[in-house]
Design an enzyme around this catalytic site. Sequence first.
Site, PDB file in Angstrom:
ATOM      1  N   ASP A 139       0.839  -1.209   0.000  1.00  0.00           N
ATOM      2  CA  ASP A 139       0.000   0.000   0.000  1.00  0.00           C
ATOM      3  C   ASP A 139       0.875   1.260   0.000  1.00  0.00           C
ATOM      4  OD1 ASP A 139      -2.371  -1.621   0.208  1.00  0.00           O
ATOM      5  OD2 ASP A 139      -1.799  -1.971   2.291  1.00  0.00           O
ATOM      6  N   HIS A 162      -5.319  -3.622   5.509  1.00  0.00           N
ATOM      7  CA  HIS A 162      -4.791  -3.970   4.187  1.00  0.00           C
ATOM      8  C   HIS A 162      -5.883  -4.350   3.178  1.00  0.00           C
ATOM      9  CE1 HIS A 162      -1.871  -5.201   1.225  1.00  0.00           C
ATOM     10  NE2 HIS A 162      -2.260  -6.467   1.262  1.00  0.00           N
TER      11      HIS A 162
END
Length: 317
Positions: A153, A180
Amino acid sequence: QKNFKVVVAGASGGIGQPLALLLKQNPLVTKLALYDIAPVTPGVAVDLSHMDTPAKVTGHKGPEELSAAIKDADVVVIPAGVPRKPGMTRDDLFNTNASIVRDLAASIAQNSPKAIVAIITNPVNSMVPIASEVLKKAGVYDPARVLGVTTLDVVRAAAFIGEINGVDPRTVTIPVIGGHSGVTIIPVLSQSQPAVKLTDQAKIKALTERIQEAGTEVVKAKAGGGSATLSMAYAGARLTGSVLRGLKGESNVVECAYVKSDLTEAGYFANPVMLGKNGVEKNLGFGKLNEFEQQLLKAAIPELLKNIKTGEEFAKK
Ligand code: APR
């Protein structure tokens, strides 16, 4: 200590193989153990062993070779899992991956209870609580040593900001916090260094959503051929490299990771942490959020709580 054994559990998959390739090139890795249930695994190890880098590579196939793979590991990285197949529900996928992570955690508790465990298997938000509960039951749990890998990310956010700002993405520092998946991914764009060259709030929102949905962008582009593997391997290798630098005694090694945390009511939360000789040395928190980011946090917490509860309930069964 400068010599480390790293285990990749799920080493023959789409993420596992390029992850192993990258780790074979890390000078801090002296032993690289590849574990997978796939018959090709010893061959993947032989293939990598022909590279002229120092890490000694071993291949371990199937449950009867799991203990030998895990024994005396400093770091165990886990990309083992199954991708979603046609006809499979999210729950089917969850139960399969949860069982895989549970069994790997049990072996870690037995064979290398001091290892740092870095989990890539999805859903990461739930898998970290599962591994934690298993280690807890075995009496070897240390929250400093269990991390969910959210590095992709951060890598994606830096790549996209680099593109917008017209700079080398490696010079961009951007915390991505929360969890996530989907709305739990909170890019803290207000803390980007250098500042994101976007003034329009609608564009900030669009960039935020692109980062949150970047996994889907890959799935769509691969047109049925899978999900993110290469960028995930890169991110996993970067996090593992940082964990090793911390273990070695290097100071100021900072990465975002999903860890046990009392900073929010969720109980587990990703944000920058300092890595040291025992894994997470210090949780650096997430600083000041602007109003938009506070809204994102508000949306993320109930989802995180749900994911964590699902994981903990599975582990208790
Ligand atoms: N023990 C070890 N390895 C296993 C096990 C197990 N019990 N079960 C499956 N594997 C292995 C498979 O044999 C395969 O080599 O895990 C590997 C998974 O690879 P892929 O199917 O190619 O999946 P990949 O794209 O690498 O994703 C793996 O990471 O991002 C997450 O959601 C993704 O959970 C998935 C995981």
